[in-house]
Design an enzyme around this catalytic site. Structure first.
Site, mmCIF file in Angstrom:
data_model
loop_
_atom_site.group_PDB
_atom_site.id
_atom_site.type_symbol
_atom_site.label_atom_id
_atom_site.label_comp_id
_atom_site.label_asym_id
_atom_site.label_seq_id
_atom_site.Cartn_x
_atom_site.Cartn_y
_atom_site.Cartn_z
ATOM 1 C CG ASP A 1 79.316 -8.677 145.949
ATOM 2 O OD1 ASP A 1 79.523 -9.486 146.568
ATOM 3 O OD2 ASP A 1 79.974 -7.774 145.651
ATOM 4 C CD GLU A 2 78.650 -11.472 149.894
ATOM 5 O OE1 GLU A 2 78.036 -12.651 149.992
ATOM 6 O OE2 GLU A 2 79.829 -11.361 149.460
#
EC number: 3.2.1.52
Lengths: 442, 392
Positions: B241-242
């Site tokens: 993620d991210e």
């Protein structure tokens, strides 16, 4: 206890490491505490006018803490305990220091609500410790309310017998004395609040004919509203009740509440309606509320106690005593309210921006820290009438399982705002000190 | 007399019958958790296919027993047939933003059992700290933990958690989130993270894992070899993620690699390049994987049995995401409306309770691909002093 705070949680003890460095540096052997007043006040209770100033000189071989009264000595001791730190080898160090300190505001309080949820004694005492770490000096004990009546009254034992959540969720006279003394030893005043005429549902359980019976279509519905302001028995009860409260609680002030009175039950009651006509109040029930409040203020004054009230009492134009303290709590435009209250010549205490029960995600301590209490339109004299503030932790969603992490260290932001100078506002600096302070409190 | 309660046959014992033995094994996604509970005069019987169902039934039984004013324990005559709606009911704890002592984790596992949770998603490392003591790479925690002596999870600690969980029918799914969220890996694994550049020279700051050097993949292989052996569950959570592309974009070697590989300016393709190789490595180690939704959103080539973890919450968009994920044939886990770290005033449990994970447009086959969800307690503002009252 400060010895324990400073040296007791030594890393050396928990890790079993011994100092590698020899004790070669200048050594501080002693902290001498000198209280200057002829009568230091050690056996008395702190008051609004007490001096909390202190002078701390840390230099070898002896440090000196001087204060006019014992209350200042307590504040200075707390500061000294924060200056001492432990290095990686387990040595305790303190910087040479010269401190001249005193609080900006004399009333720095925390409100605890023991009616929405009962708080065991231990919770209250732990909280008093935390308050002392943050130089708070007032415990505003919102002890009873609609939901429960845990205060065990000597004159009216039925109040808690019938009104407490259960027979073991009460505060006995011994419990109350313990709280007051524990607070006193930390320089903390205990101001009890017995909120009337609203917020009194639990009072009706143990005291028949105190609350107003509500009517619907000419018939009593069986439910009750605020305290009944038209019966003489109400004032007889209050006279006796506040006589007890005045003797049980040594502080010069008692908080009488007076907030959020719902007029609908009064409006429905024929006797009350009749009374309104007789008194010439028309349909302005605020006048009836003021009539009631004024009577209570008189009763409490006769016991030589000062009164604190919530802002509605002022807003509804009741005739207050000149030294009545008005607590401003409504968040909407509170600066204007502060102007009005102080403009009318009354002392004020600010709580509106500091309702800590209103939790939110993230670093909300910054919001509390950034409040500038004197940011309201007014003259110098008016601003002097703002004597401080209170962080409120209402109990709807709070009990012993979550009180401490919810209140602290957020309340520390309020504590600093009320003690420190108005120019101590740097958030980054506060962050650094607050993170340290939190670990220290733990 | 007719007013007396029928205490004639006090219930003495609860008989527990499990049809398929397996007390020494580990619970899995496919484990049956159904049970039958029969309480009548003179007999109390709990029967289940597996030991895991028996645990759930035991919890239910414990909730049925009451105590009257005289101190007498009682239980109503009962007939219960129960099984879970979703097979994956998890809780995420974050031990990187703040270290959580073992006791706090074990206590959480107890409360999870009271609530029939069956997956502990251990988000064990992240940017701020690396508390996992790796036997293959001891420097990771030595350099990356908040305190290498006091704020780490030893092999023994990890074993304790896994066994404590197992005894409660809880699977432990470890998450080693890469290539982003890895700053704490840097000090103990020099050369792993991408050096960010300012102009021509390195700025001294690091970014996500460097996807263009072979050493990265050697490291990842060795580390995940260890993790696969330490954590017995079939699934590992690989994060993903991210990922912040700015550092990659600033690095000239990476820019050259992008040109070389014909990836143009699309750094999502570089992220995919890394993730795909990571997924292959983990597959070859015989593990299945769960990834955060970005991995799906960024068009990474995934194995059909990948589980996508939906977490982004903006205005019920997550329902669309679940629809997309399941329409593509992947299984989905829902966390978006259950970020319990995002506290607010009042009875916010109601908002969480009202969530209906299957309220999206889709055919029954799609809906069957939603295997459950996880309540997440991210650790930015949480440590042992406030974990329990914040979570429960």
């Amino acid at each position: 206890r400060y010895y324990e705070y400073i040296f007791g949680h030594s890393r050396r003890r928990t890790w079993g490491r011994w100092p590698l460095a020899a004790r070669a540096e200048p050594e501080l052997f002693q902290l001498q505490v000198v209280i200057e007043a002829g009568d230091p006040g050690c056996d008395r209770h702190p008051q609004l006018a007490s001096s909390e100033a202190y002078h701390l000189t840390v230099t070898e071989p002896v440090a000196i803490l001087k204060a006019p009264e014992v209350w200042g000595a307590l504040r200075g001791l707390e500061t000294f305990s924060q200056l001492v730190h432990e290095d990686d080898y387990g040595s305790f160090l303190v910087n040479e220091s010269e401190i001249n300190d005193f609080p900006r505001f004399p009333h720095r309080g925390v409100l605890l609500d023991t009616s929405r949820h009962y708080l065991p004694l231990k919770s209250i005492l732990t909280n008093l410790d935390a308050m002392a770490f943050n130089k708070f000096n007032v415990l505003h004990w919102h002890i009873v309310d609609d939901q429960s009546f845990p205060y065990q009254s000597i004159y009216f034992p039925e109040l808690s017998d019938k009104g407490a959540y259960s027979s073991n969720l009460i505060y006995t006279p011994t419990d109350v004395r313990l709280v007051i003394e524990y607070a006193r030893l930390r320089g903390i005043r205990v101001i009890p609040e017995f909120d009337t005429p609203g917020h009194t549902q639990s009072w009706g359980k143990g005291q028949k004919d105190l609350l107003t019976p509500c009517y619907n279509g000419g018939q009593p519905t069986g439910s009750f509203g605020p305290v009944n302001p038209v019966w003489n028995t109400t004032y007889n009860f209050m006279t006796k009740f506040f006589k007890e409260i005045s003797s049980v609680f040594p502080d010069e002030f008692i908080h009488l509440g007076g907030d959020e009175v719902d007029f609908s039950c009064w409006k429905s009651n024929p006797e009350v309606k009749e009374f309104m006509k007789k008194q010439g109040f028309g349909i302005d029930y605020a006048k009836l509320e003021s009539y009631y409040v004024q009577n209570i203020l008189d009763i409490v004054s006769s016991y030589k106690k000062g009164q604190m009230v919530w802002q509605e009492v002022f807003d509804h134009k009741a005739q207050l005593k000149p030294d009545t303290v008005v607590q401003v709590w409504m968040a909407n435009n509170y600066a204007r309210e502060l102007s009005r209250v102080t403009g009318a010549g009354f002392t004020a205490v600010l709580s509106a921006p500091w309702y800590l029960d209103y939790i939110s995600y993230g670093q909300d301590w910054k919001k509390y820290y950034s409040v500038e209490p004197l940011n309201f339109p007014g003259s110098e004299e008016q601003k002097k009438l703002l004597i401080g503030g209170e962080a409120c932790l209402w109990g709807e969603f709070v009990d012993a399982t979550n009180l401490t992490p919810r209140l602290w260290p957020r309340a520390s932001a309020v504590g600093e705002r009320l003690w420190s100078s108005s120019n101590v506002t740097n958030l980054q600096d506060a962050y650094n000190r607050l993170t340290n302070h939190r670990c220290r409190m733990l | 007399a007719e007013n007396e309660p029928s205490w004639e046959t006090p219930c003495a014992s609860l008989l527990v019958y499990v049809s398929t033995p397996g007390c020494d094994g580990f619970p899995s996604l496919d484990s049956s958790e159904s049970y039958k509970l029969s309480v009548s005069k003179g007999s109390m019987l709990l029967s289940a296919e597996t030991i895991w169902g028996a645990l759930r039934g035991l919890e239910t039984f414990s909730q049925l027993v009451g105590r009257d004013e005289n101190g007498m324990y009682y239980i109503n005559e009962t007939e219960i047939v129960d099984f879970p709606r979703f097979p994956h009911r998890g809780l995420l704890l974050d031990t990187s933003r703040h270290y959580l002592p073992l006791k706090a984790i074990l206590e959480t596992l107890d409360v999870m059992a009271y609530n029939k949770f069956n997956v502990f998603h251990w988000h064990i490392v992240d940017d701020p700290s690396f508390p996992y003591e790796s036997s293959t790479f001891p420097e990771l925690s030595k350099q990356g933990a908040f305190n290498a002596m006091t704020h780490v999870y030893t092999a023994s600690d990890v074993r304790s958690v896994i066994e404590y969980a197992r005894l409660r029918g809880i699977r432990v799914i470890a998450e080693f989130d890469t290539p982003g969220h890895t700053l704490s890996w840097g000090p103990g694994a020099p050369g792993l993270l991408t050096p960010c550049y300012v102009g021509q020279g390195p700025s001294g700051v690091y970014g996500p894992i460097n996807p263009i050097v072979n050493s990265t993949y050697q490291f990842v292989t060795s580390l995940f070899q260890e993790i696969s052996a330490v954590f017995p569950d079939f699934y590992l959570h690989l994060g993903g993620d991210e990922v912040d592309f700015t550092c990659w974009k600033s690095n000239p070697e990476i820019r050259a690699f992008m040109v070389q590989m014909g990836l143009g300016q699309d750094y999502k393709k570089l992220e995919s390049f890394y993730i795909q190789r990571l997924l292959d490595i983990v597959s070859s180690l015989g593990k299945g994987y769960i990834v955060w939704q970005e991995v799906f959103d960024n068009d990474v080539k995934l194995r059909p049995d990948t589980i996508i973890h939906v977490w982004k919450e903006n205005d019920l968009q997550y329902l669309n995401e679940i629809a997309n994920v399941t329409r593509s044939g992947y299984r989905a886990l829902l966390s978006a409306p259950w970020y319990l770290n995002r506290i607010s005033y009042g009875q916010d449990w109601i908002k969480a309770y009202k969530v209906e994970p299957l309220m999206f447009e889709g055919v029954p086959e799609q809906k069957a691909l939603v295997i459950g969800g996880e309540a997440c307690m991210w650790g930015e503002y949480v440590d042992v002093t406030n974990l329990t009252p914040r979570l429960w």
